[in-house]
Design a protein around this motif. Structure first.
Motif, PDB file in Angstrom:
ATOM      1  N   LEU A 180      -3.196  -4.288   9.727  1.00 51.40           N
ATOM      2  CA  LEU A 180      -1.818  -4.476   9.288  1.00 51.40           C
ATOM      3  C   LEU A 180      -0.921  -4.835  10.471  1.00 51.40           C
ATOM      4  CD1 LEU A 180       0.403  -4.395   7.174  1.00 51.40           C
ATOM      5  CD2 LEU A 180       0.537  -1.920   7.520  1.00 51.40           C
ATOM      6  N   CYS A 181      -1.125  -4.187  11.617  1.00 54.00           N
ATOM      7  CA  CYS A 181      -0.341  -4.527  12.820  1.00 54.00           C
ATOM      8  C   CYS A 181      -0.575  -5.979  13.225  1.00 54.00           C
ATOM      9  CB  CYS A 181      -0.711  -3.600  13.981  1.00 54.00           C
ATOM     10  SG  CYS A 181       0.092  -2.006  13.888  1.00 54.00           S
ATOM     11  N   ARG A 182      -1.832  -6.407  13.225  1.00 51.35           N
ATOM     12  CA  ARG A 182      -2.140  -7.800  13.574  1.00 51.35           C
ATOM     13  C   ARG A 182      -1.490  -8.767  12.589  1.00 51.35           C
ATOM     14  NH1 ARG A 182      -7.133  -5.469  14.455  1.00 51.35           N
ATOM     15  NH2 ARG A 182      -7.961  -6.284  12.507  1.00 51.35           N
ATOM     16  N   TYR A 213       4.817   0.826   0.230  1.00 49.49           N
ATOM     17  CA  TYR A 213       5.107  -0.119   1.306  1.00 49.49           C
ATOM     18  C   TYR A 213       4.701  -1.524   0.901  1.00 49.49           C
ATOM     19  CZ  TYR A 213       4.667   4.331   3.804  1.00 49.49           C
ATOM     20  OH  TYR A 213       4.777   5.637   4.203  1.00 49.49           O
ATOM     21  N   ALA A 214       5.482  -2.509   1.372  1.00 48.27           N
ATOM     22  CA  ALA A 214       5.145  -3.909   1.144  1.00 48.27           C
ATOM     23  C   ALA A 214       5.509  -4.701   2.390  1.00 48.27           C
ATOM     24  CB  ALA A 214       5.878  -4.466  -0.065  1.00 48.27           C
ATOM     25  N   VAL A 215       4.625  -5.628   2.764  1.00 54.60           N
ATOM     26  CA  VAL A 215       4.890  -6.554   3.862  1.00 54.60           C
ATOM     27  C   VAL A 215       4.778  -7.952   3.279  1.00 54.60           C
ATOM     28  CG1 VAL A 215       4.137  -7.407   6.109  1.00 54.60           C
ATOM     29  CG2 VAL A 215       3.991  -4.962   5.602  1.00 54.60           C
ATOM     30  N   THR A 216       5.853  -8.716   3.431  1.00 54.02           N
ATOM     31  CA  THR A 216       5.849 -10.096   2.970  1.00 54.02           C
ATOM     32  C   THR A 216       5.877 -11.005   4.188  1.00 54.02           C
ATOM     33  OG1 THR A 216       8.250 -10.407   2.877  1.00 54.02           O
ATOM     34  CG2 THR A 216       7.214  -9.345   0.966  1.00 54.02           C
ATOM     35  N   ALA A 239      13.823   3.690  12.836  1.00 52.69           N
ATOM     36  CA  ALA A 239      12.610   2.870  12.714  1.00 52.69           C
ATOM     37  C   ALA A 239      12.008   3.024  11.318  1.00 52.69           C
ATOM     38  CB  ALA A 239      11.598   3.304  13.766  1.00 52.69           C
ATOM     39  N   ILE A 240      11.327   1.971  10.893  1.00 48.26           N
ATOM     40  CA  ILE A 240      10.560   2.026   9.651  1.00 48.26           C
ATOM     41  C   ILE A 240       9.169   2.507  10.034  1.00 48.26           C
ATOM     42  CG2 ILE A 240       9.435   0.642   7.874  1.00 48.26           C
ATOM     43  CD1 ILE A 240      11.874  -1.076   7.715  1.00 48.26           C
ATOM     44  N   GLU A 241       8.685   3.528   9.339  1.00 46.99           N
ATOM     45  CA  GLU A 241       7.356   4.052   9.612  1.00 46.99           C
ATOM     46  C   GLU A 241       6.516   3.961   8.351  1.00 46.99           C
ATOM     47  OE1 GLU A 241       7.614   7.288  13.047  1.00 46.99           O
ATOM     48  OE2 GLU A 241       8.729   7.867  11.249  1.00 46.99           O
ATOM     49  N   LEU A 242       5.373   3.316   8.485  1.00 47.13           N
ATOM     50  CA  LEU A 242       4.410   3.223   7.396  1.00 47.13           C
ATOM     51  C   LEU A 242       3.330   4.262   7.711  1.00 47.13           C
ATOM     52  CD1 LEU A 242       4.138  -0.675   7.273  1.00 47.13           C
ATOM     53  CD2 LEU A 242       5.819   0.788   6.169  1.00 47.13           C
ATOM     54  N   PHE A 243       3.397   5.418   7.054  1.00 48.04           N
ATOM     55  CA  PHE A 243       2.556   6.565   7.381  1.00 48.04           C
ATOM     56  C   PHE A 243       1.156   6.451   6.810  1.00 48.04           C
ATOM     57  CE2 PHE A 243       6.800   8.250   7.874  1.00 48.04           C
ATOM     58  CZ  PHE A 243       6.678   8.981   9.044  1.00 48.04           C
ATOM     59  N   THR A 244       0.182   6.781   7.631  1.00 54.66           N
ATOM     60  CA  THR A 244      -1.241   6.877   7.273  1.00 54.66           C
ATOM     61  C   THR A 244      -1.689   5.797   6.293  1.00 54.66           C
ATOM     62  OG1 THR A 244      -0.838   8.528   5.547  1.00 54.66           O
ATOM     63  CG2 THR A 244      -1.386   9.353   7.759  1.00 54.66           C
ATOM     64  N   VAL A 245      -1.453   4.554   6.683  1.00 56.64           N
ATOM     65  CA  VAL A 245      -1.886   3.442   5.843  1.00 56.64           C
ATOM     66  C   VAL A 245      -3.328   3.084   6.192  1.00 56.64           C
ATOM     67  CG1 VAL A 245       0.420   2.522   5.463  1.00 56.64           C
ATOM     68  CG2 VAL A 245      -0.879   1.745   7.425  1.00 56.64           C
ATOM     69  N   GLY A 282       0.816  -1.207   0.000  1.00 62.18           N
ATOM     70  CA  GLY A 282       0.000   0.000   0.000  1.00 62.18           C
ATOM     71  C   GLY A 282       0.849   1.255   0.000  1.00 62.18           C
ATOM     72  N   ARG A 283       0.147   2.380   0.102  1.00 59.21           N
ATOM     73  CA  ARG A 283       0.775   3.694   0.132  1.00 59.21           C
ATOM     74  C   ARG A 283       0.057   4.541   1.172  1.00 59.21           C
ATOM     75  NH1 ARG A 283       0.475   6.041  -5.675  1.00 59.21           N
ATOM     76  NH2 ARG A 283       1.149   7.827  -4.477  1.00 59.21           N
ATOM     77  N   SER A 284       0.674   5.653   1.508  1.00 56.91           N
ATOM     78  CA  SER A 284       0.032   6.589   2.419  1.00 56.91           C
ATOM     79  C   SER A 284      -1.242   7.121   1.794  1.00 56.91           C
ATOM     80  CB  SER A 284       0.961   7.766   2.726  1.00 56.91           C
ATOM     81  OG  SER A 284       2.059   7.345   3.470  1.00 56.91           O
ATOM     82  N   ARG A 285      -2.270   7.225   2.611  1.00 59.66           N
ATOM     83  CA  ARG A 285      -3.517   7.801   2.111  1.00 59.66           C
ATOM     84  C   ARG A 285      -3.405   9.305   2.001  1.00 59.66           C
ATOM     85  NH1 ARG A 285      -8.806   5.091   4.281  1.00 59.66           N
ATOM     86  NH2 ARG A 285      -8.830   3.449   2.758  1.00 59.66           N
ATOM     87  N   ARG A 286      -2.887   9.913   3.034  1.00 59.41           N
ATOM     88  CA  ARG A 286      -2.692  11.352   3.033  1.00 59.41           C
ATOM     89  C   ARG A 286      -1.543  11.658   3.979  1.00 59.41           C
ATOM     90  NH1 ARG A 286      -4.265  12.279   7.851  1.00 59.41           N
ATOM     91  NH2 ARG A 286      -5.999  11.181   8.740  1.00 59.41           N
ATOM     92  N   VAL A 287      -0.848  12.700   3.662  1.00 60.19           N
ATOM     93  CA  VAL A 287       0.260  13.127   4.509  1.00 60.19           C
ATOM     94  C   VAL A 287       0.064  14.612   4.759  1.00 60.19           C
ATOM     95  CG1 VAL A 287       2.758  13.297   4.723  1.00 60.19           C
ATOM     96  CG2 VAL A 287       1.769  11.415   3.452  1.00 60.19           C
ATOM     97  N   VAL A 288       0.029  14.992   6.014  1.00 56.37           N
ATOM     98  CA  VAL A 288      -0.159  16.390   6.383  1.00 56.37           C
ATOM     99  C   VAL A 288       1.006  16.833   7.262  1.00 56.37           C
ATOM    100  CG1 VAL A 288      -2.670  16.289   6.240  1.00 56.37           C
ATOM    101  CG2 VAL A 288      -1.559  15.762   8.393  1.00 56.37           C
TER     102      VAL A 288
END
Length: 172
Positions: free
Chosen positions: A161-163, A85-88, A149-155, A18-24
């Motif tokens: 995704l955390c689970r 972003y990708a999670v394998t 740290a790796i940060e996946l912003f506003t996904v 995925g990608r960030s939905r919005r970044v402010v």
């Protein structure tokens, strides 16, 4: 710049991308955006009132001041918005579409994800390396050599995704 390619390793399976939905801008960045023109106004007014430099000096001062105030904010927003972003089942990969670089960490090398939930179902997922901090008298202290740290912003659906990441880490 062309779309970065996230290459899967042999036997690796893609679980989520995925990608960030919005970044402010953050609170400090809003401060820079609002205060930047005010900081530029002082030297510009001084240059205009003093006929030593004239218009070229005013333009250079204004451009330099705004670049200092707004440049880091614009750069962060642009790079965050264009990250993929990708999670394998083995890794977390962040590909930067601005520079074309990728960053990856194996799930087995990461602490459980930290969720910063948003109000609209999105959230930021932070993944720290296991060796990013050292315990000093039972208190974790950041290590100087630890990777950021790796940060996946506003996904979207960050809690799910955390689970998913926690389940994959439990399998290792």
């Amino acid at each position: 710049m062309e779309e970065p390619i996230i290459v899967l390793l042999p036997g690796e399976h893609l679980l989520w991308s995925g990608r960030s939905r919005r970044v402010v801008p953050t609170g400090g960045e809003w401060f820079r955006v609002v205060l930047g023109p005010l900081l530029v106004a002082g030297p510009v007014a001084a240059a205009l009132s003093d006929s030593v430099g004239g218009l070229p000096v005013v333009v250079v001062l204004a451009a330099f001041g705004l670049a200092i105030a707004w440049g880091p904010v614009v750069w962060r927003l642009r790079t965050r918005r264009r990250a993929v972003y990708a999670v394998t089942d083995q890794r977390v990969v962040v590909a930067d579409r601005v520079s074309g670089r990728t960053r990856e960490e194996y799930l087995s090398d990461l602490e459980p994800p930290i969720l910063d939930p948003g109000q609209d179902g999105t959230g930021t997922v932070t993944l720290k390396r296991l060796d990013a901090s050292v315990n000093v008298f039972g208190v974790p202290v950041p290590s100087r050599n630890g990777a950021p740290a790796i940060e996946l912003f506003t996904v979207p659906d960050a809690a799910r995704l955390c689970r998913l990441i926690e389940e994959e880490q439990a399998w290792d």
